[in-house]
Design a protein around this motif. Structure first.
Motif, short mmCIF file in Angstrom:
data_model
loop_
_atom_site.label_atom_id
_atom_site.label_comp_id
_atom_site.label_asym_id
_atom_site.label_seq_id
_atom_site.Cartn_x
_atom_site.Cartn_y
_atom_site.Cartn_z
N CYS A 61 0.81 -1.22 0.00
CA CYS A 61 0.00 0.00 0.00
C CYS A 61 0.84 1.27 0.00
O CYS A 61 0.31 2.37 0.09
N TRP A 62 2.16 1.13 -0.05
CA TRP A 62 3.11 2.24 -0.13
C TRP A 62 3.19 3.04 1.16
O TRP A 62 3.77 4.11 1.19
N HIS A 63 2.63 2.53 2.24
CA HIS A 63 2.70 3.24 3.51
C HIS A 63 4.11 3.15 4.08
O HIS A 63 4.77 2.11 3.97
N THR A 64 4.61 4.23 4.67
CA THR A 64 5.92 4.24 5.31
C THR A 64 5.76 4.65 6.77
O THR A 64 4.87 5.42 7.12
N TRP A 65 6.62 4.11 7.60
CA TRP A 65 6.58 4.49 9.01
C TRP A 65 7.97 4.38 9.62
O TRP A 65 8.81 3.61 9.16
N GLN A 66 8.19 5.18 10.66
CA GLN A 66 9.45 5.23 11.38
C GLN A 66 9.32 4.46 12.68
O GLN A 66 8.28 4.53 13.35
N SER A 67 10.35 3.71 13.05
CA SER A 67 10.33 2.97 14.31
C SER A 67 11.68 3.08 15.00
O SER A 67 12.73 2.96 14.36
N ALA A 68 11.64 3.32 16.30
CA ALA A 68 12.86 3.34 17.10
C ALA A 68 13.01 2.03 17.89
O ALA A 68 13.77 1.97 18.85
N HIS A 69 12.28 1.00 17.46
CA HIS A 69 12.30 -0.29 18.16
C HIS A 69 12.64 -1.43 17.20
O HIS A 69 12.08 -2.51 17.28
N VAL A 70 13.57 -1.17 16.29
CA VAL A 70 14.03 -2.21 15.37
C VAL A 70 15.03 -3.10 16.11
O VAL A 70 15.97 -2.62 16.74
N ARG A 90 20.72 -10.72 11.69
CA ARG A 90 19.31 -10.73 11.28
C ARG A 90 18.63 -9.46 11.76
O ARG A 90 18.66 -9.15 12.94
N VAL A 91 18.03 -8.71 10.83
CA VAL A 91 17.23 -7.54 11.18
C VAL A 91 15.77 -7.96 11.17
O VAL A 91 15.24 -8.38 10.14
N PHE A 92 15.12 -7.87 12.31
CA PHE A 92 13.73 -8.30 12.40
C PHE A 92 12.81 -7.30 11.70
O PHE A 92 13.03 -6.09 11.75
N LYS A 93 11.78 -7.84 11.09
CA LYS A 93 10.88 -7.03 10.26
C LYS A 93 9.63 -6.63 11.04
O LYS A 93 9.42 -7.02 12.18
N GLN A 94 8.81 -5.82 10.39
CA GLN A 94 7.53 -5.40 10.96
C GLN A 94 6.43 -5.50 9.92
O GLN A 94 6.69 -5.41 8.72
N LEU A 95 5.20 -5.70 10.40
CA LEU A 95 4.03 -5.73 9.53
C LEU A 95 3.47 -4.33 9.36
O LEU A 95 3.55 -3.49 10.25
N CYS A 96 2.89 -4.08 8.20
CA CYS A 96 2.21 -2.80 7.95
C CYS A 96 0.86 -2.82 8.67
O CYS A 96 0.03 -3.69 8.43
N TYR A 97 0.63 -1.85 9.53
CA TYR A 97 -0.63 -1.78 10.27
C TYR A 97 -1.69 -0.95 9.54
O TYR A 97 -2.81 -0.80 10.03
N GLU A 98 -1.35 -0.43 8.37
CA GLU A 98 -2.31 0.36 7.60
C GLU A 98 -3.20 -0.53 6.74
O GLU A 98 -4.42 -0.41 6.76
N CYS A 99 -2.59 -1.42 5.97
CA CYS A 99 -3.38 -2.23 5.03
C CYS A 99 -3.68 -3.62 5.58
O CYS A 99 -4.50 -4.34 5.02
N GLY A 100 -3.03 -4.03 6.67
CA GLY A 100 -3.34 -5.32 7.27
C GLY A 100 -2.79 -6.51 6.52
O GLY A 100 -3.14 -7.64 6.82
N PRO A 149 2.86 4.51 17.95
CA PRO A 149 3.35 3.73 19.10
C PRO A 149 3.65 2.30 18.69
O PRO A 149 2.96 1.72 17.86
N HIS A 150 4.68 1.74 19.30
CA HIS A 150 5.09 0.38 18.94
C HIS A 150 3.98 -0.61 19.26
O HIS A 150 3.42 -0.62 20.35
N ARG A 151 3.67 -1.47 18.28
CA ARG A 151 2.63 -2.48 18.44
C ARG A 151 3.26 -3.87 18.37
O ARG A 151 3.69 -4.30 17.30
N PRO A 152 3.34 -4.57 19.47
CA PRO A 152 3.99 -5.89 19.48
C PRO A 152 3.37 -6.87 18.50
O PRO A 152 4.07 -7.73 17.97
N GLU A 153 2.06 -6.75 18.25
CA GLU A 153 1.41 -7.72 17.36
C GLU A 153 1.85 -7.56 15.91
O GLU A 153 1.64 -8.46 15.08
N PHE A 154 2.49 -6.43 15.57
CA PHE A 154 2.99 -6.21 14.21
C PHE A 154 4.51 -6.35 14.12
O PHE A 154 5.08 -6.09 13.07
N CYS A 155 5.14 -6.73 15.22
CA CYS A 155 6.61 -6.81 15.29
C CYS A 155 7.06 -8.25 15.27
O CYS A 155 6.65 -9.06 16.10
N GLU A 156 7.91 -8.59 14.32
CA GLU A 156 8.42 -9.95 14.18
C GLU A 156 9.21 -10.37 15.41
O GLU A 156 9.11 -11.51 15.86
#
Length: 224
Positions: A61-70, A90-100, A149-156
């Motif tokens: 969906c082209w959404h971008t977001w900044q995280s200080a919890h990588v 290994r750099v852990f990834k995150q899920l997009c919370y905009e498009c699901g 805010p950091h969402r654990p359910e979207f964090c690998e």
């Protein structure tokens, strides 16, 4: 061969700094997305960077977001006889919370952030592999605030059991006083769809054009 610009930058900075820190030894950096925390082969050491700053981009969906919890996981090993060492990363990834979407997205990092993270890696490497005093670790402060805010359910990393993000005491107090069943739809809303994303904008635009076309066609047939 580098698989991305960020990977190339990581290797470039790591090799340059290791050439200065340990010029007599040969070190390699390997990106390993299958790396697991605390699952170490004999002789290997672990370093976990828990609060790196990165930017994510959703390819759907082209959404971008900044995280200080990588979260970044490193496994390190030094063969003293061969004077050769290896770092798996290994750099852990995150899920997009905009498009699901269920697609995990990778982060990109600024060069100055990578340099600071490599400095911390070398500090840990000197302590654990060379039994030296590695010095002070650099504390990373995000160049930009979190987009959300950091969402654990979207964090690998959170989903794999790595506890790296803890809400402030104020957030814990607020959550305790306001927690109710009414908060559940809000938590689940992030798993839904954003009706202002690119896909939905294109859908509504197409629908409007179709309505205009049908109205024009109806009026034209009425005059015939």
């Amino acid at each position: 061969m580098c698989t991305s610009l960020t990977t190339c930058e990581w290797k470039k900075v790591f090799y340059e700094k290791m050439e200065v820190a340990k010029p007599a030894d040969s070190w390699e950096l390997i990106i390993d997305p299958t790396l697991k925390p605390s699952e170490l082969a004999p002789g290997w050491k672990q370093y976990l960077e828990q609060h790196a700053s990165g930017r994510f981009h959703c390819a759907w969906c082209w959404h971008t977001w900044q995280s200080a919890h990588v979260v970044i996981l490193f496994h390190m090993h030094l063969d003293r006889a061969q004077r050769a060492g290896s770092v798996r990363m290994r750099v852990f990834k995150q899920l997009c919370y905009e498009c699901g979407t269920a697609r995990l997205d990778e982060s990109s990092m600024l060069e100055e952030n990578i340099e600071g993270l490599v400095d911390n890696l070398i500090t840990s490497l000197r302590e654990q592999c060379y039994d030296e005093d590695g010095g002070q670790y650099r504390i990373h402060v995000a160049s930009r605030p979190d987009s959300w805010p950091h969402r654990p359910e979207f964090c690998e990393a959170c989903q794999e059991g790595i506890v790296h993000w803890k809400p402030s005491q104020k957030l814990l107090e607020d959550e305790t006083t306001t927690f109710s069943d009414a908060s559940k739809p809000t938590a689940q809303a992030g798993l839904g769809y954003n009706f202002f994303s690119l896909r939905w904008c294109l859908f509504w635009a197409s629908l409007c054009l179709l309505i205009i076309y049908l109205q024009f066609a109806f009026r034209s047939s009425a005059f015939l």
